[in-house]
Design a protein around this motif. Structure first.
Motif, PDB file in Angstrom:
ATOM      1  N   ARG A 171       0.816  -1.232   0.000  1.00  0.00           N
ATOM      2  CA  ARG A 171       0.000   0.000   0.000  1.00  0.00           C
ATOM      3  C   ARG A 171       0.843   1.273   0.000  1.00  0.00           C
ATOM      4  N   ASN A 181      -4.973  -0.016  -3.326  1.00  0.00           N
ATOM      5  CA  ASN A 181      -5.946   0.656  -2.470  1.00  0.00           C
ATOM      6  C   ASN A 181      -6.698  -0.356  -1.600  1.00  0.00           C
ATOM      7  N   PHE A 228      -6.462   7.004   3.294  1.00  0.00           N
ATOM      8  CA  PHE A 228      -5.427   6.318   2.522  1.00  0.00           C
ATOM      9  C   PHE A 228      -4.779   7.384   1.656  1.00  0.00           C
TER      10      PHE A 228
END
Length: 367
Positions: A171, A181, A228
């Motif tokens: 990631r 993702n 994220f």
């Protein structure tokens, strides 16, 4: 069967790349070959194929299923896609290994089992907890009466905060194989820590004690959003859930999945009137031994991540090649899926749910 079976890897994210690291090792060559990998992100499948030595990389799952060199698929996609992709694989005549969890609903699991039987296709579903020697020793002690009259059990995981998935090595990079993702983990259907993590202790608990009869639960969302990079991810799936299982004869088990805590090993603690299985010990006796090895995990495999999932795949390979079924079977997976699905329903309605599915746990003679 003398020729190696071709494996098609569905998805090129975290679990897939770790499995391909196993499948490219030379000791697998006589049994399996890494035939293909697919992923919808442009360039990801091709990059994975180049890195791990797969013969082909495809952007579409349909292309992989049309590849005649693919005999088995291992489905490494988000859990919410497993049912649809499983149906497609069965219709294409491919044997299927499902990474956990096989489906999100009992009805979908029923349908996959029915379709596979009709098509003479083999299904193996992770996690194959009862392949582990420690888990088998626990089952044997229970069947021999070493615990006395059973009283209660507790097990679970503390993966609900999502930090593990946000910070995995696949990631945090910038290339197509390291910027995967993790948004699926927080979304419906199939996200959340029970389908992803607590499925492990649920498989071991039921593998030791046998099928549960009823479930009730409390459940909710403790952390409403995650980030994220610069992307905000809203939490859709509950991240904090407590299940209460009824195994009959006044034997109950607490199964938790929370955002914090001190869980160790993910192994259940099971208490009886004569003794207790606490984690991987029976009293002072260790049940997880230093030289324990899964049947197909030796040499370099033992040093790589996800060796237990590689073992589940090789259980399917052995079944197809030698007609030896695996204890990592779809019926056990279906029962765990019903516990999870019914637990969420119980939490939503406040009504204890009766469980209808079952499976055949290991008999004493098999241990």
């Amino acid at each position: 069967m003398s020729n190696p079976l071709g494996i098609g890897v569905v998805g090129a994210g975290a679990i897939a790349t770790r499995l391909m690291a196993h499948l490219r090792l030379p000791d697998t060559a006589g049994k399996v070959k890494l035939a293909a990998v697919c992923d919808p992100v442009p360039g990801r499948a091709e990059a994975a194929a180049a890195r791990y030595g797969a013969a082909a990389g495809y952007e579409s799952y349909e292309e992989l299923l049309r590849d005649p060199s693919v005999d088995i698929v291992t489905i490494c996609s988000p859990i919410g896609l497993h049912y649809e992709q499983g149906v497609m694989a069965i219709e294409a005549g491919k044997h299927v290994h499902f990474n956990k969890t096989m489906t999100t609903t009992t009805a979908d699991a029923d349908d996959l089992i029915r379709r596979a039987a009709a098509a003479n296709v083999r299904l193996v579903a992770s996690p194959g907890m009862m392949i582990n020697q420690a888990s088998r020793r626990k089952r044997k002690l229970y069947l021999e009466g070493a615990l006395g009259q059973l009283a209660w059990a507790i097990t679970g995981t503390t993966m609900g905060d999502g930090a593990y998935h946000l910070n995995e090595d696949v990631r945090t990079g910038s290339d197509v194989l390291s910027n995967v993702n993790p948004g699926w983990y927080f979304r419906k259907p199939g996200g959340g820590p029970i389908y992803d993590a607590t499925v492990y202790p649920l498989h071991e608990l039921t593998g030791i004690l046998g099928p549960a009869k009823r479930v009730t639960a409390l459940s909710g969302i403790g952390i409403p959003e995650h980030w994220f990079g610069q992307e905000r991810i809203e939490t859709e799936m509950d991240d904090s859930t407590i299940l209460l299982l009824d195994f009959g004869q006044a034997v109950h088990a607490v199964v938790y999945s929370t955002i914090a805590g001190a869980a160790t090993e993910w192994a259940p603690s099971i208490y009886g009137t004569k003794g207790a299985l606490v984690g991987s010990k029976f009293g002072d006796e260790p049940l997880k031994l230093e030289d324990d090895r899964l049947p197909h995990v030796s040499g370099e495999h033992a040093e790589l991540r996800e060796a237990h999932v590689y073992e589940d795949i090789m259980q399917l390979v052995r079944w197809v090649r030698e007609d030896i079924p695996s204890v990592a079977n779809a019926e056990h997976a279906r029962h765990v899926i019903e516990i999870i699905e019914s637990g969420y329903r119980a939490a939503e309605t406040g009504i204890t749910q009766e469980l209808r599915t079952t499976f055949e746990p290991l008999a004493l003679s098999e241990l």
